[in-house]
Design a protein around this motif. Sequence first.
Motif, short mmCIF file in Angstrom:
data_model
loop_
_atom_site.label_atom_id
_atom_site.label_comp_id
_atom_site.label_asym_id
_atom_site.label_seq_id
_atom_site.Cartn_x
_atom_site.Cartn_y
_atom_site.Cartn_z
N LEU A 1 -15.61 9.05 42.46
CA LEU A 1 -16.61 10.10 42.41
C LEU A 1 -16.53 10.77 41.05
CD1 LEU A 1 -15.99 11.68 45.93
CD2 LEU A 1 -17.88 10.18 45.30
N THR A 2 -17.56 11.52 40.69
CA THR A 2 -17.61 12.23 39.43
C THR A 2 -17.52 13.73 39.71
OG1 THR A 2 -18.97 10.54 38.41
CG2 THR A 2 -18.96 12.68 37.36
N VAL A 3 -16.61 14.43 39.02
CA VAL A 3 -16.45 15.85 39.27
C VAL A 3 -16.53 16.65 37.98
CG1 VAL A 3 -15.00 15.45 41.29
CG2 VAL A 3 -13.92 15.80 39.06
N ASP A 4 -16.84 17.90 38.12
CA ASP A 4 -16.83 18.85 37.02
C ASP A 4 -15.39 19.32 36.81
OD1 ASP A 4 -17.59 20.59 35.06
OD2 ASP A 4 -18.51 22.05 36.42
N LEU A 5 -14.89 19.24 35.58
CA LEU A 5 -13.54 19.71 35.26
C LEU A 5 -13.61 21.18 34.90
CD1 LEU A 5 -12.40 16.75 33.00
CD2 LEU A 5 -11.72 17.18 35.36
N ASP A 6 -12.93 22.03 35.65
CA ASP A 6 -13.18 23.45 35.57
C ASP A 6 -11.90 24.27 35.50
OD1 ASP A 6 -14.33 25.96 35.75
OD2 ASP A 6 -14.56 25.87 37.91
#
Length: 384
Positions: A77-82
């Motif tokens: 999956l693709t996630v936002d790095l935060d």
Amino acid sequence: MFVSSIVLALATVSASPVQTPITLKLTKQSTLGLENLAASTRSSINRFSSDSKSEPLQNVQNVFYQANVTVGNGQVLTVDLDTGSSDVWFRGSTCTSSDGSCNGNKVDITDSSLKSTGKTFSTTYGSGSVSGNIYTGSVGVAGAVAQNLPFGVSTQEKGFNGVADGLLGLGFNSISQISQTMGSPANWFDALGYTGSQNQFSFYLSAAADGDNGEITIGGTDPSKYSGNINWLPLNSETYWQFDASQMKYKAGGKSGNVGAWFRNNAISDTGTTLIIMNNAQADAINSGIGAQPFNSTAGIYYIDCGLAKTGVPLEFSFPSFTMSIPPAYYVLDNGDGTCISGVTRGAGFLTPTIFGDILTRAYYTVYDKANNRVGFAQAVHPH
């Protein structure tokens, strides 16, 4: 992480120590969004180590910087790095929303390696919210894998209608909703088990015009991506990546002033926020200095002549010991329709901190050092 879209757009974690830095390439995103704040306190957790290797991340057009993650038995999956939040969550197959937030890839909870905890989570961000169920399983980035990590699987979302399939928080445990619900830490980076000088990660955010990739380095820094010394600021809270801004000043053309004030002396470095978010008076002064005009006073957005990306003045933020200068090409953001907006916006409240998002991080390589509770800035080295 402030998640607020703007027009233009834990249970025990078992692991063993990772010994070498892991560098991930970033590629880019496309709908402008401010992101939400969240963070947490570090706690002792077990550790897991897997092979150290690099893999491409998706960096979305000077707006979001995202990574491919593996979940369970090889799901990608693709996630936002935060760095402005601490929870990890992925979109669920039963997710519902009123604004298209539930589009995209979804985690498969029928994966036999994922286990339901029977508990739920609910988190609110700057312009949206997410709620759902808590599972445990492996979550990995570039081969660095946390096993038995508690993470959320969304059933409802609002304000997450970008391209990411979820979010990976890189803050502290103290404001992690999943940690609080589980009564134990759920911090992905802590679960990797870095110690000493390796207990840090760093971001290089590429600029769209350069055509290169950004990257996150886990367990250290990438000296090829910055020049000169790293200037360190101690954290004054293990909530956000928050530092004292009482002596921080700004300069924009003929406008200058203090970032801090008697009622607001804190600032945050947040990769989950696209823009720099300041109080109204500061945002108005800076935008006047760089030649931007108010577009939407309620949202705090300013239009700016796209040509100023080449001819505009630098935006400076300074401490007594060092100054950070942001070129106009980094704070003039192309809307894709012949118009541009300023990278500085209103939005910081009377007592809330100034938020330094990707506008600053593109110009200054940023190091998040948990070993020494500090954040560092060095001049980023871009191809052009």
